[in-house]
Design a protein around this motif. Structure first.
Motif, PDB file in Angstrom:
ATOM      1  N   ALA A 151      50.501  43.206  46.511  1.00  0.00           N
ATOM      2  CA  ALA A 151      50.464  43.036  45.058  1.00  0.00           C
ATOM      3  C   ALA A 151      51.651  43.718  44.394  1.00  0.00           C
ATOM      4  N   VAL A 152      52.007  44.896  44.881  1.00  0.00           N
ATOM      5  CA  VAL A 152      53.158  45.623  44.341  1.00  0.00           C
ATOM      6  C   VAL A 152      54.451  44.871  44.654  1.00  0.00           C
ATOM      7  N   GLY A 153      54.536  44.283  45.839  1.00  0.00           N
ATOM      8  CA  GLY A 153      55.768  43.610  46.256  1.00  0.00           C
ATOM      9  C   GLY A 153      55.859  42.161  45.833  1.00  0.00           C
ATOM     10  N   ALA A 154      54.755  41.577  45.366  1.00  0.00           N
ATOM     11  CA  ALA A 154      54.748  40.146  45.039  1.00  0.00           C
ATOM     12  C   ALA A 154      55.690  39.806  43.894  1.00  0.00           C
ATOM     13  N   SER A 155      55.949  40.773  43.035  1.00  0.00           N
ATOM     14  CA  SER A 155      56.819  40.529  41.882  1.00  0.00           C
ATOM     15  C   SER A 155      58.131  41.294  41.978  1.00  0.00           C
ATOM     16  N   SER A 156      58.507  41.737  43.168  1.00  0.00           N
ATOM     17  CA  SER A 156      59.709  42.568  43.307  1.00  0.00           C
ATOM     18  C   SER A 156      60.965  41.852  42.816  1.00  0.00           C
ATOM     19  N   LEU A 167      54.882  37.522  28.700  1.00  0.00           N
ATOM     20  CA  LEU A 167      55.016  36.504  29.750  1.00  0.00           C
ATOM     21  C   LEU A 167      54.525  36.964  31.125  1.00  0.00           C
ATOM     22  N   CYS A 168      54.093  38.203  31.240  1.00  0.00           N
ATOM     23  CA  CYS A 168      53.749  38.776  32.542  1.00  0.00           C
ATOM     24  C   CYS A 168      52.770  37.924  33.369  1.00  0.00           C
ATOM     25  N   PRO A 169      51.598  37.519  32.828  1.00  0.00           N
ATOM     26  CA  PRO A 169      50.674  36.703  33.643  1.00  0.00           C
ATOM     27  C   PRO A 169      51.291  35.383  34.103  1.00  0.00           C
ATOM     28  N   ALA A 170      52.054  34.749  33.212  1.00  0.00           N
ATOM     29  CA  ALA A 170      52.675  33.473  33.578  1.00  0.00           C
ATOM     30  C   ALA A 170      53.686  33.654  34.701  1.00  0.00           C
ATOM     31  N   VAL A 191      53.787  31.708  38.293  1.00  0.00           N
ATOM     32  CA  VAL A 191      54.959  30.907  38.683  1.00  0.00           C
ATOM     33  C   VAL A 191      55.442  31.295  40.072  1.00  0.00           C
ATOM     34  N   LEU A 192      55.281  32.560  40.433  1.00  0.00           N
ATOM     35  CA  LEU A 192      55.712  33.034  41.744  1.00  0.00           C
ATOM     36  C   LEU A 192      54.768  32.634  42.879  1.00  0.00           C
ATOM     37  N   GLN A 232      61.318  34.595  46.685  1.00  0.00           N
ATOM     38  CA  GLN A 232      60.026  35.285  46.641  1.00  0.00           C
ATOM     39  C   GLN A 232      58.882  34.284  46.592  1.00  0.00           C
ATOM     40  N   ALA A 233      59.029  33.259  45.751  1.00  0.00           N
ATOM     41  CA  ALA A 233      57.989  32.242  45.645  1.00  0.00           C
ATOM     42  C   ALA A 233      57.798  31.509  46.973  1.00  0.00           C
ATOM     43  N   CYS A 234      58.911  31.212  47.638  1.00  0.00           N
ATOM     44  CA  CYS A 234      58.817  30.561  48.956  1.00  0.00           C
ATOM     45  C   CYS A 234      58.064  31.453  49.937  1.00  0.00           C
TER      46      CYS A 234
END
Length: 459
Positions: free
Chosen positions: A60-65, A123-126, A130-131, A268-270
């Motif tokens: 969870a911490v790294g999902a949005s790095s 925009l944080c939740p969006a 998107v990721l 990251q999304a990939c």
């Protein structure tokens, strides 16, 4: 305190006289130590989260790095860009002009911090959706990212002052203040996560609080010791010319980081689409890579200040010599320490995980990433030497194009090869971007240098 007395103090360093390599190294060491400290507490943050809260929390911490890199990179890049005219005026010994830029830099930084904080928080939740963040970690990922975004004013607060200090050759104090804040961050991490039980939000709160402390210490130091940077009453008047010059440097440098990070977001999304095990494995590997990347970040910052001061002084032979020395030094580091990262990366990545089901597979993923990146690490040298040199010579537009080139290469490679190669794509995406952007900045450096040096000779 007069300008001349400040010039002789240990709080500044002119880089227009003396050995280029020695000056770059002297400036670079405190920046490097600061980067190592910052990455150390980032690693400790991940170790605490991974070991106390589990692999899903680490994911969870790294999902949005990549998003954090985009936004925080904009903060850092914009402040560094705002400081380039300051470095140029300092190199040219135009102190009143320099202080007028300092005043405008403060005003513009406050505006940027306010706007970016509001926009990113909304925009944080969006962004997390998107990721393609896995559902089992989505809630924690939003929580962590939101706290980081709400702390952006403190990030700007520190980076603005650190950039100002580096512009006049002081890289020591920003390191010292960051080191103190990092020590506090480790304590707060343990207290907020282990004692208070605040989960991933506690880890983010610890990071934001330590950033605020480092900014406060910078402010006290500048107020007491750096009279050179204090705009006088007649220098604190708004002038559109100064503001536009700063925006022309700061926004492209900030956007360069952000545009580069768009490619990382696609990557990251990939990777997120492969599942939470790959997210956790990549996060652990990425933390190790970012730690080893610190000397390159320090080299880049040093090159921007060195070239900026010598450009202001019109000393192009020194620019050429400094860039050459930085290029050689960067390649030697990349070959030696990149290979070391490849060899021991799996063992270091194991620090982030407790013994649990799936941990062995996660470490295999991390090891694959670190081995591939490690043996090709030297490829990033060109980007971290020639791009800041271009920026230091007052050409942020060409630097931002290099960010676009890097973003396109990273995006195209990630999307184009993921269906065929799976996680192997993630392991090679950085290199595709480094090679493409590196070729561009080498060419642009030669063009910008020849044009600028030719104007000086003609004059």
């Amino acid at each position: 305190m007069s300008d001349s007395s400040v010039h002789s103090s240990g709080s500044i360093r002119r880089m227009t006289e003396g050995s280029p390599l020695r000056l770059i190294l002297q400036f670079m060491v405190p920046v490097l130590l600061g980067q190592l400290v910052q990455q150390t507490y980032n690693m400790v943050d991940s170790i605490i989260v991974g070991r106390l809260l589990g692999a899903d929390a680490l994911a969870a911490v790294g999902a949005s790095s990549s998003v954090q890199f985009m936004v925080l990179g904009f903060c850092s890049g914009a402040c560094d860009g705002f400081a380039i005219p300051v470095a140029q005026r300092f190199g040219a010994a135009k102190m009143k002009d320099m202080r007028r830029y300092v005043y405008h830099m403060i005003v513009l930084t406050v505006i940027c911090a306010a706007v970016l904080t509001v926009v990113t928080a909304i925009l944080c939740p969006a962004i997390i959706r998107v990721l393609q963040t896995p559902a089992n970690i989505e809630k924690n990922a939003i929580t962590y990212l939101l706290v980081i975004f709400l702390g952006l004013p403190f990030t700007f607060f520190y980076n603005m002052q650190a950039s100002l200090l580096r512009a006049v050759g002081n890289s020591r104090e920003p390191f010292i203040f960051l080191a103190v804040a990092a020590s506090l961050n480790i304590f707060l991490d343990l207290f907020c996560v282990a004692v208070l039980g605040w989960g991933v939000a506690g880890a983010a709160i610890a990071t934001v609080t330590s950033q605020a402390l480092s900014g406060l210490m910078c402010l006290i130091f500048i107020a007491r010791k750096m009279k050179l940077l204090h705009p006088q009453r007649d220098e604190r008047t708004w002038d559109r010319h100064y503001a536009m010059n700063l925006l022309a440097m700061g926004l492209p440098m900030g956007l360069q980081f952000s545009i580069t990070a768009i490619g990382s977001m696609v990557m990251q999304a990939c990777n997120n689409s492969l599942g939470s095990l790959y997210v956790a494995g990549y996060t652990a590997g990425d933390r190790v890579e970012q730690f080893v990347m610190c000397p390159y970040v320090a080299l880049s910052s040093s090159m921007a200040t060195y070239v900026g001061q010598n450009y202001g002084a019109g000393k192009f032979d020194r620019i050429r010599a400094g860039v050459r020395d930085g290029f050689i030094m960067g390649h030697i580091y990349g070959i030696v320490f990149g290979s070391l990262m490849a060899i021991i990366g799996r063992s270091v990545a194991s620090l982030f995980l407790s013994a649990s089901s799936g941990s062995a597979q996660i470490l295999d993923i991390s090891a694959q990433f670190l081995m591939t990146v490690g043996f090709t690490f030297w490829l990033v040298t060109s980007v971290n030497v020639f791009r800041p040199a271009i920026q230091g010579m007052g050409q942020p537009g060409k630097a931002i194009i290099s960010g676009v080139v890097e973003m396109i290469a990273r995006t195209a490679f990630a999307i184009g090869t993921l269906p065929l190669l799976g996680f192997t794509t993630i392991c090679w995406t950085h290199q595709a971007a480094w090679i493409t952007a590196g070729l561009y900045v080498i060419l642009m450096y030669r063009v910008v240098f020849r044009k600028a040096a030719g104007k000086v000779r003609a004059a």
